[in-house]
Every structure is written in structure tokens, then in C-alpha cells.
Design an enzyme around this catalytic site. Structure first.
Site, PDB file in Angstrom:
ATOM      1  N   LYS A   1       0.852  -1.202   0.000  1.00 33.93           N
ATOM      2  CA  LYS A   1       0.000   0.000   0.000  1.00 33.93           C
ATOM      3  C   LYS A   1       0.879   1.240   0.000  1.00 33.93           C
ATOM      4  CE  LYS A   1      -3.951   2.077   2.455  1.00 33.93           C
ATOM      5  NZ  LYS A   1      -4.789   2.039   3.676  1.00 33.93           N
TER       6      LYS A   1
ATOM      7  N   SER B   1      -9.782   2.433   2.691  1.00 35.76           N
ATOM      8  CA  SER B   1      -8.922   3.122   1.748  1.00 35.76           C
ATOM      9  C   SER B   1      -8.004   2.202   0.960  1.00 35.76           C
ATOM     10  CB  SER B   1      -8.065   4.147   2.491  1.00 35.76           C
ATOM     11  OG  SER B   1      -7.162   3.476   3.373  1.00 35.76           O
TER      12      SER B   1
ATOM     13  N   SER C   1      -9.743   0.108   6.880  1.00 34.21           N
ATOM     14  CA  SER C   1      -9.174   0.166   5.526  1.00 34.21           C
ATOM     15  C   SER C   1      -8.520  -1.111   5.019  1.00 34.21           C
ATOM     16  CB  SER C   1      -8.179   1.310   5.417  1.00 34.21           C
ATOM     17  OG  SER C   1      -8.869   2.518   5.381  1.00 34.21           O
TER      18      SER C   1
HETATM   19  N1  GLN Z   1     -13.016   4.548   5.924  1.00 33.55           N
HETATM   20  C1  GLN Z   1     -12.314   4.988   7.092  1.00 33.55           C
HETATM   21  C2  GLN Z   1     -12.015   6.454   6.971  1.00 33.55           C
HETATM   22  O1  GLN Z   1     -12.320   6.993   5.974  1.00 33.55           O
HETATM   23  C3  GLN Z   1     -11.130   4.120   7.277  1.00 33.55           C
HETATM   24  C4  GLN Z   1      -9.809   4.733   7.093  1.00 33.55           C
HETATM   25  C5  GLN Z   1      -8.678   3.802   7.340  1.00 33.55           C
HETATM   26  O2  GLN Z   1      -8.814   2.738   7.953  1.00 33.55           O
HETATM   27  N2  GLN Z   1      -7.504   4.210   6.913  1.00 33.55           N
HETATM   28  O3  GLN Z   1     -11.501   7.068   7.834  1.00 33.55           O
END
Ligand code: GLN
Length: 510
Positions: free
Chosen positions: A79, A154, A178
Site C-alpha cells: 500500500k 482506503s 481500511s
Molecule cells: N473509511 C475509514 C475512513 O475513511 C477508514 C480509514 C482507514 O482505515 N484508513 O476514515
């Protein structure tokens, strides 16, 4: 062997160790796959041109009789939130376009020391803010199950890459879901380890009290393999747990070989299985509970009253921490610099112009929210209250784990939604994290695994196993057992049923 890219990591590892295939052959197979399908998916932001060289170096060592780690020659996708000195690192943001970090993240050093070959950097929502990968500064990633749908976020790039067999395993980061939510939406396995289990040194920080790095894979055993590589103490991360971790892959392999849930007490959280969830998600989840019960587990209903406030608390704590973490993108030391036209230009003008041009809308929204929540006069009402809710959620978990060994919940309220569907509705987007956020707020580990396909749309459904802090091994034991039961029921893995990107899915309407 032309289908190397379809093999699980554990099988590739066996073939590499016994010398039946070379690291070069394996790496070439995945690079070719990326070349074939990534045009349609956009899972990779950068493909590692030096991957073949790294693979050749492993082969050379192996033929010289050097003792190598078991994972030597196994490819991994990374990532783009992880700092790599040999590849650009953008965290999905234009503000870091082309930036090559001066040091490697500890997990990067660890996979390299383990002889793993990085295939490239994967796409993500900008600074890991989002649940669909549509907030990437470099265009959205598509879901291999249906190119008109999102892969979650994400870490949609890592999940899509693994789902489409562009990589056997991948690294992700999970601050509010994410890793687990994209895994659910792409029919893969994703794990958020216990907070402090994996070093965050060199991870571009989103919300430091929540961030954790973890694996994405197509099977529970494969996820455990990568987990073993990256776990462990790091003096560079003050939140890193000093104790050594037991082997996750041993636990997963043993449980996969003899799946048994005899005597395991599984909690079903009332608040995380409600009418608002997609019917197909609830069906697959109920079936999973029934399957577990049939195989010896005891199912207990758990009330976690404060979970109803988890999303609200998270979306105060996260922006607050993020607004502080993102202050360093000031155009002074690294990244983009935009100098406004005109005569007298101050440092502030340059910073403002740079941040205006370099950050996307979601990042700006959260910086504003977070700065507001932390400002004098509002701090107690917003940030302070959110921290109190966080404590209450932790106590809900404590009570739950007095009654059960693990909790089982859907990993997300719906299957993969359509591109664009939630982009203009931040609250709808935030609601995707309903089931994943509590684990981050409490620091406990969570694992998402595929439970089958939803009847109404033929798309993968994920279920999440959560365990008390430090009991990551338990996740793999229960996860591997559930995976084996599903595989037996369906005659194969959910991830094996992913269509070729672009081909129509069988079953379910588009
Ligand atoms: N969807 C969550 C957010 O937008 C998760 C983000 C993450 O785990 N990096 O904050």
C-alpha cells in the site's frame, strides 16, 4: 507453469523452497498479470521495475546454497502509505507526487529481510481517508468482481490486486477499517492486528492512536504468513508491544487442517446486525453463525450499547489527529510547492496555495473538521466527549469478552457499491465503517473473511472475527476454521470465483 499467479502464497512458498520454481518465474508471472489486467483495475500506482532484479538475487543466493527465509522469493504488493526508498510514496495524494522517502518503513525492511519481492505500490484513498478508493489523487481502483463497483477503501488497491491475482499477498493499513472493509468487498481476507503488534515506523500517519498495518490475502493461512513477517517489536515505534508474538501461520495451518469450533463461544453483537444492513449480507452472516454452531460453537447474543456512537466518535477523533498529522505538508521540506503569482508572496501564501492545490476535498474536509474539534472552546464538547465514548466502547468490549471468546459481525453493511454512488454524500460513505471502527477505537484485532456471495447481486460478503487485544492467534484459528467450513459447503473458496476482470459475473444481475 502458466498459472502461477493463481496459486496461494503457501503453495508458491513450497514450490520456491523446493526449487520447483524460481523467484524470477514467480515474479514474472505476477508482473505479466499486472500488465494484463491493471489497465482495467488501476490497483497499482507504481510497478516496481527492480522486482525482477530482486528475484534474480534471491535465485542466485538459493543456487549458491545459502539458507533463506521461508518466504524468500514470494511477491508482495505494498500500500502506498508505506515509505519505500526504492519506489515513490504518495499516500494517494498529489501533494506527495513523485516523492521518494529517505528511509524505509520497518515493515518494508522486514519483508525485504524475509526475501519477499515488492511488485509495486497500490492505490488508496488520499491519506487513507475513505471507504471506496475514489478519493485517490490518481483515479479510482475498480472492483475485479464488477468494474463498475468500488473495491472499498482506503486500501482498495491492495484488496483488488490480491482479488484479481495480481499479487498473492499485500500490505495494508487499517485506521477505521481500511484493510477489512476492502477485503470484504473484494472477497479476500484482511487482518487488522492488535494495536502495537506491527510497527508503524515509516507509515504515513493518518490517526496515530488508531493506525495499524496488516495483511491482505486470498486465504487465512496466506494472511497469517505475511502477518508473521511483519509482526514484532520495533524500538522506532513507541507504541510497539515488546513481547514476542506466537506464530500466526502455525495456528492457521493447524486449524485449517482440522477445523473445529468445539467449545468456542462466539458473540453476535446486536448493534452490528441490524435492519439497515443489506439483506444478502445479513443472510450470509446468519448462515455463518449457523455453520459455526453446527460445528460446535456456542452462539451468545451480546449487547454493546455504545457501539451506536462509534462512528460519531471516530469521525471526531480521526479528523482531530489527522489535522495535526497533516500539518507537516507545508511545502517547506518535501512534496509539492505552489508559489502564487504576483509580487510580494509570503511563506503563508505559499503554504496555503500548496495545500489548496495538493489536497483533495475529503482531506480538506477532515482538516477543517479536526481543527474545529480541537479548537479552544470546542475541545471538551467534541474531542473530549469522543474520547469518553471511546472509553465506553472499550468497556463494552471488556464486558463482551467476559462472556465470549470472539465476536462475529458482518464486515460491512453492504456489498460493493457503485462508483460515484456515495461520493457526494460523506455521511453515507462514513457509514460503511460501522462494523470495523469499534475494533480500532479499542485497539483489538479483527479479521475479515469471505462468507459467500449475496443472493441479490452476486457480490462477496465478508464476516469479521474480533478477539481481545493480544489474541491475534485466536483470530487465525477461528478464521481458518470458518474458511474451511465455507469452502467445504461451497466446494471452493469465494476468492476462486472472481471473474476475469471485464468478464461478466455468473449469477446476480449487474
Ligand atoms: N473509511 C475509514 C475512513 O475513511 C477508514 C480509514 C482507514 O482505515 N484508513 O476514515
Amino acid at each position: 507453469m502458466s498459472e502461477l499467479h493463481r496459486l496461494p502464497a503457501i503453495d508458491l512458498q513450497g514450490l520456491l523452497e523446493s526449487g520447483q520454481v524460481s523467484a524470477r518465474e514467480v515474479t514474472d508471472a505476477f508482473l505479466q498479470r499486472i500488465e494484463q489486467v491493471d489497465g482495467a483495475l488501476n490497483a497499482f500506482l507504481h510497478v516496481n521495475q527492480a522486482a525482477t532484479e530482486a528475484a534474480d538475487a534471491i535465485d542466485k543466493k538459493r543456487s549458491a546454497g545459502e539458507a533463506l527465509p521461508p518466504t524468500a522469493g514470494l511477491p508482495v504488493a505494498v500500500k502506498d502509505v508505506l515509505c519505500t526508498t526504492d519506489m515513490p510514496t504518495t499516500s494517494g495524494s498529489r501533494i506527495l507526487e513523485g516523492w521518494v522517502p529517505p528511509y524505509d518503513a520497518t515493515v518494508v525492511r522486514k519483508y525485504r529481510d524475509a526475501g519477499m519481492v515488492a511488485l509495486g505500490k497500490t492505490n488508496m484513498d488520499e491519506f487513507a481517508m475513505g471507504s471506496s478508493t475514489e478519493h485517490s489523487g490518481y483515479g479510482p481502483t475498480k472492483n475485479p468482481w464488477d468494474l463498475e463497483r468500488v473495491p472499498g477503501g482506503s486500501g482498495g488497491g491492495s484488496a483488488a490486486a490480491v482479488s484479481a491475482c495480481e499479487a498473492p499477498v499485500a500490505l495494508g493499513s487499517d485506521t477505521g477499517g481500511s484493510i477489512r472493509q476492502p477485503a470484504a468487498l473484494t472477497g479476500t481476507v484482511g487482518v487488522k492486528p492488535t494495536y502495537g503488534g506491527v510497527s508503524r515506523y515509516g507509515v504515513i500517519a493518518l490517526a496515530s492512536s488508531l493506525d495499524q498495518v496488516g495483511p491482505v490475502a486470498r486465504t487465512v493461512v496466506d494472511a497469517a504468513l505475511l502477518h508473521d513477517v511483519i509482526a514484532g517489536h520495533d524500538p522506532h515505534d513507541s507504541t510497539s508491544i515488546p513481547d514476542p508474538w506466537p506464530s500466526m501461520s502455525e495456528a492457521a495451518l493447524a486449524s485449517a487442517a482440522e477445523p473445529s469450533l468445539a467449545g468456542v463461544r462466539i458473540g453476535r453483537v446486536t448493534q452490528l446486525d441490524t435492519d439497515g444492513f443489506q439483506p444478502g449480507v445479513r443472510e450470509r452472516f446468519a448462515e455463518m453463525l449457523a455453520l459455526a454452531e453446527k460445528n460446535g460453537a456456542e452462539i451468545v447474543d451480546i449487547d454493546a450499547p455504545h457501539f451506536d456512537y462509534a462512528v460519531a466518535a471516530y469521525y471526531l477523533i480521526l479528523p482531530a489527529e489527522a489535522s495535526s498529522n497533516l500539518a507537516k505538508y507545508d511545502s517547506v521540506r518535501f512534496g509539492l510547492r505552489v508559489t502564487p503569482e504576483g509580487g510580494q508572496v509570503t511563506v503563508e501564501d505559499v503554504m496555503a496555495a500548496t495545500r489548496e492545490a495538493g489536497f483533495g476535498d475529503e482531506v480538506k474536509r477532515r482538516i477543517i473538521l479536526g481543527t474545529y474539534a480541537l479548537s479552544a472552546g470546542y475541545y471538551d464538547a467534541y474531542y473530549g466527549s469522543a474520547q469518553q465514548v471511546r472509553t465506553l466502547i472499550q468497556s463494552d468490549f471488556r464486558h463482551a469478552f467476559e462472556q465470549v471468546d470472539v465476536l462475529l459481525t458482518p464486515s460491512a453493511p453492504t456489498t460493493a457499491f457503485r462508483l460515484g454512488e456515495q461520493l457526494d454524500d460523506p455521511l453515507a460513505m462514513y457509514a460503511n465503517d460501522l462494523t470495523t471502527i469499534p475494533a480500532n477505537l479499542a485497539g483489538i484485532p479483527g479479521l475479515s473473511l469471505p462468507a459467500g456471495l449475496a443472493a441479490e447481486d452476486g457480490l462477496p460478503v465478508g464476516v469479521q472475527v474480533m478477539a481481545p487485544a493480544f489474541q491475534d492467534r485466536r483470530l487465525y484459528e477461528v478464521g481458518a476454521a470458518l474458511e474451511s467450513l465455507v469452502r467445504e459447503r461451497d466446494g471452493g473458496l469465494v476468492s476462486d470465483r472472481v471473474p476475469e476482470p471485464g468478464a461478466a459475473r455468473d449469477g446476480g444481475q449487474k
